[in-house]
Structures are given as structure tokens and as C-alpha cells.
Enzyme design. Sequence first.
Site, PDB file in Angstrom:
ATOM      1  N   HIS A 116     -11.075  19.092 -12.436  1.00  0.00           N
ATOM      2  CA  HIS A 116     -11.661  19.516 -13.713  1.00  0.00           C
ATOM      3  C   HIS A 116     -13.028  18.899 -14.003  1.00  0.00           C
ATOM      4  O   HIS A 116     -13.705  19.323 -14.944  1.00  0.00           O
ATOM      5  CB  HIS A 116     -10.675  19.255 -14.857  1.00  0.00           C
ATOM      6  N   ASP A 144      -5.083  22.802 -21.490  1.00  0.00           N
ATOM      7  CA  ASP A 144      -4.861  21.640 -20.629  1.00  0.00           C
ATOM      8  C   ASP A 144      -3.736  20.789 -21.210  1.00  0.00           C
ATOM      9  O   ASP A 144      -3.533  20.767 -22.431  1.00  0.00           O
ATOM     10  CB  ASP A 144      -6.171  20.808 -20.611  1.00  0.00           C
ATOM     11  N   HIS A 146      -4.136  17.712 -20.890  1.00  0.00           N
ATOM     12  CA  HIS A 146      -4.984  16.541 -21.159  1.00  0.00           C
ATOM     13  C   HIS A 146      -6.230  16.932 -21.947  1.00  0.00           C
ATOM     14  O   HIS A 146      -6.684  18.082 -21.853  1.00  0.00           O
ATOM     15  CB  HIS A 146      -5.431  15.913 -19.831  1.00  0.00           C
ATOM     16  N   ASP A 148      -9.233  15.374 -21.526  1.00  0.00           N
ATOM     17  CA  ASP A 148     -10.394  15.200 -20.634  1.00  0.00           C
ATOM     18  C   ASP A 148     -11.660  14.854 -21.401  1.00  0.00           C
ATOM     19  O   ASP A 148     -12.760  15.362 -21.121  1.00  0.00           O
ATOM     20  CB  ASP A 148     -10.602  16.466 -19.769  1.00  0.00           C
ATOM     21  N   HIS A 161     -12.530  13.433 -13.725  1.00  0.00           N
ATOM     22  CA  HIS A 161     -11.892  14.676 -14.212  1.00  0.00           C
ATOM     23  C   HIS A 161     -11.223  14.464 -15.571  1.00  0.00           C
ATOM     24  O   HIS A 161     -10.861  15.446 -16.219  1.00  0.00           O
ATOM     25  CB  HIS A 161     -10.913  15.269 -13.179  1.00  0.00           C
ATOM     26  N   ASP A 250      -7.052  24.486 -17.170  1.00  0.00           N
ATOM     27  CA  ASP A 250      -6.474  23.536 -16.217  1.00  0.00           C
ATOM     28  C   ASP A 250      -5.038  23.985 -15.963  1.00  0.00           C
ATOM     29  O   ASP A 250      -4.242  24.091 -16.911  1.00  0.00           O
ATOM     30  CB  ASP A 250      -6.513  22.132 -16.842  1.00  0.00           C
ATOM     31  N   ASP A 252      -2.576  22.556 -15.048  1.00  0.00           N
ATOM     32  CA  ASP A 252      -1.527  21.623 -15.493  1.00  0.00           C
ATOM     33  C   ASP A 252      -1.150  21.818 -16.958  1.00  0.00           C
ATOM     34  O   ASP A 252      -0.224  21.175 -17.463  1.00  0.00           O
ATOM     35  CB  ASP A 252      -1.863  20.161 -15.155  1.00  0.00           C
ATOM     36  N   GLU A 295      -7.732  22.555 -10.871  1.00  0.00           N
ATOM     37  CA  GLU A 295      -6.633  21.602 -10.636  1.00  0.00           C
ATOM     38  C   GLU A 295      -5.437  22.182  -9.889  1.00  0.00           C
ATOM     39  O   GLU A 295      -4.382  21.552  -9.828  1.00  0.00           O
ATOM     40  CB  GLU A 295      -6.187  20.909 -11.939  1.00  0.00           C
TER      41      GLU A 295
HETATM   42  N1  LIG Z   1      -8.232  17.207 -15.445  1.00  0.00           N
HETATM   43  C1  LIG Z   1      -7.163  16.449 -15.431  1.00  0.00           C
HETATM   44  N2  LIG Z   1      -6.073  16.824 -14.818  1.00  0.00           N
HETATM   45  N3  LIG Z   1      -7.251  15.272 -16.076  1.00  0.00           N
HETATM   46  C2  LIG Z   1      -6.224  14.295 -16.134  1.00  0.00           C
HETATM   47  C3  LIG Z   1      -6.689  13.077 -16.864  1.00  0.00           C
HETATM   48  C4  LIG Z   1      -5.647  12.021 -16.942  1.00  0.00           C
HETATM   49  C5  LIG Z   1      -6.038  10.788 -17.743  1.00  0.00           C
HETATM   50  N4  LIG Z   1      -6.218  11.135 -19.126  1.00  0.00           N
HETATM   51  C6  LIG Z   1      -7.293  10.147 -17.189  1.00  0.00           C
HETATM   52  O1  LIG Z   1      -8.293  10.129 -17.840  1.00  0.00           O
HETATM   53  O2  LIG Z   1      -7.296   9.667 -16.089  1.00  0.00           O
HETATM   54 MN   LIG Z   2      -8.098  18.995 -17.174  1.00  0.00          MN
HETATM   55 MN   LIG Z   3      -4.970  18.369 -17.090  1.00  0.00          MN
END
Ligand SMILES: NC(=[NH2+])NCCC[C@H](N)C(=O)O
Ligand SMILES: [Mn+2]
Ligand SMILES: [Mn+2]
Length: 325
Positions: A116, A144, A146, A148, A161, A250, A252, A295
Site C-alpha cells: 500500500h 482497509d 488499517h 495507514d 505501507h 487494500d 485486507d 496488498e
Molecule cells: N497497508 C497495510 N496493510 N498496512 C498495515 C499497517 C500495519 C500497522 N498499522 C503498521 O503501521 O505497521
Molecule cells: Mn493498507
Molecule cells: Mn491494510
Amino acid sequence: MTQPPRTITSRFLSHPNQLGVVAVGFNGGQMKKGVEAAPMALIESGLLVDLKEDLDYEVHHDNTVHYYEKDIPAEDPDHRGMKKPRAVSAVTERLSSQVYNYAKDGKFVLTLGGDHSIAIGSVSGTAKAIRERLGREMAVIWVDAHADINLPELSPSGNIHGMPMAFLTRLAREDKRDIFGWLQDEHIVSTRKLVYIGLRDVDRGEKKILRDNNIKAFSMHDIDRHGIGRVVEMALAHIGNDTPIHLSFDVDALDPQWAPSTGTPVRGGLTLREGDFICECVHETGNLVAMDLVEVNPSLESVGAAETIRAGCSLVRSALGDTLL
Ligand SMILES: NC(=[NH2+])NCCC[C@H](N)C(=O)O
Ligand SMILES: [Mn+2]
Ligand SMILES: [Mn+2]
């Protein structure tokens, strides 16, 4: 099933039936190998052929998955806790101009990642083109698990990411040209124009950022409470009907049941049908100008890889106007 020919309309594209595709085989925004193979896997499973043959798009693609080997510096020590900052910066700077080149002509731009972090390139490229072409600010819908939006210093992992939205909104800033210093005003997205859907794993520092900046965010809790229909309605109402939209999806965001092959899976996510529904509704606004799908990591959970790739293809098709009937 063959579909009747369809008129593709969009308020903000001069060529709504033309699709610029950028395939980004980049994994440097996180530590797991394999995510660089996703664009090839998505394309090999027939995604672009479907978009041409079923959905009538004129697909512009250089038939290349970009790995940007020549742009990746040999020396890349951590900076402010960020891992591989120069690599991510160089790749996203190049991607930004590739996306910009399609978007400035009024084409829809589809970016296939990669992790990402590449959204730093795709979103900045679209934002710049939309500003130049239409004199408008663009909105971002970020689907997402998350947020991010980690600041480098507050990131638990140092993986970029987890930070793209921080750089894209200027909440994180860096003056060194080779570490995102290339991001100019025209690349930036306003925190008012950012909406999240699907959040369920947000770091402590990120929660504070979302609160302090009044950023609109719909978590899985909100989806359980109001239903996906109402949540999408509220998300689109926040953006308003006069704003071009970049959708950054994303994979996920989906529950691992539907998309197990991804680097940071989190249980309790969207069903594939809910993910497709979000994409369909965003398409229906007529305001969508660009999409990222990121992702997918085909080398994780080998049994689930085909499933995850299929889910990814379905999301893209839905965002580009595929309908059930
Ligand atoms: N694009 C993603 N899948 N990001 C996951 C981030 C997970 C966590 N918040 C981090 O900063 O490491
Ligand atoms: Mn993401
Ligand atoms: Mn994510």
C-alpha cells in the site's frame, strides 16, 4: 455471461471508456516477499481481458509489470524509523508521474500493487492531474483494515505501507528530496476529503490523528451497527456529489475468509459481497477517476491465493461498472 454494451459515463473524465493501467511490482513498503507478484497474477487471471471484453474499456497498458529496479538505491539506511525510505520514495515518485500521465488526458487510472505504500505515487499523481485539469481537490476513499496514517516516529513497525496517508495529507513531512521531499502542494489531499471504510486495526497514534484532525472513518463497528448500505451512503455524503474520487482498496479490508493471502490479515472484516458493494456504489456516483488494488500476496497462504486473486479481480470489476444483472 455476455452483457449488453454499456454507456460509461463520468462527470470528471474526458474519456470514461479509456483505462490507463499501471502494474506495480513493489514490496519495499513492508517486509514480506511476494506482494510484488500480485499484478502479474491478477493480469494472468484475466482481469484486463474482462475489462476489455465484458466491460468495453479501451485498455492502455504498456504490458509491463514495473519493478523499478533502476530506481532503487543500493544504500538505504533507516530514516526517522522508516525502513527503505529512499526506495519507497523513488518508486512512488516514478509511479506518480506514470499515473499523472494517464490522468491528465482524462482517462481512468487503475494501479495494481504491490504493497500500500504505492498509494503515495498513485494518489499524488491523480490529485495533481485533477487539480490541473479541473481546478478541483480530489477525495480519497480508503477501504482497509488499517488507517495507514502513521507518522514515522509513531509507527510500531517502521513499514511505510502503514504511512502513505500521513505523507499524502502532509501530516508527515520531510524535506529531503529523496525521502518524499518531491511531494508538492499539487500532490496533496485534504484531511477533509479523506474517508475510511472497514477499519479494525488502528494503532494508538493513528487514533489520535484521526480524532485530532476530524477525519471521517467508518470502522467495522459502524458497519455492524448501520449496515454497509447506510455506511456507504454516509461516506459518499461526506464527500459530496461534486468531487472526483480516488478509491484506494487494500484487499485486507476483506475478511481473511475471502482474502487470506495478504501480508497483514485481520479477522472480522468485510465479506466479499460488502467489498463489491462499496465498489459498485462508488462507481454509481459517476465521480470515480482512479482506483488502486493493493496488498494481494499470492505467496502467502498458498491454498487461499487463487481465492484472494479472484476477490481482487471482483473488486476491480465492480468499481469499473460490472453489475449483477
Ligand atoms: N497497508 C497495510 N496493510 N498496512 C498495515 C499497517 C500495519 C500497522 N498499522 C503498521 O503501521 O505497521
Ligand atoms: Mn493498507
Ligand atoms: Mn491494510
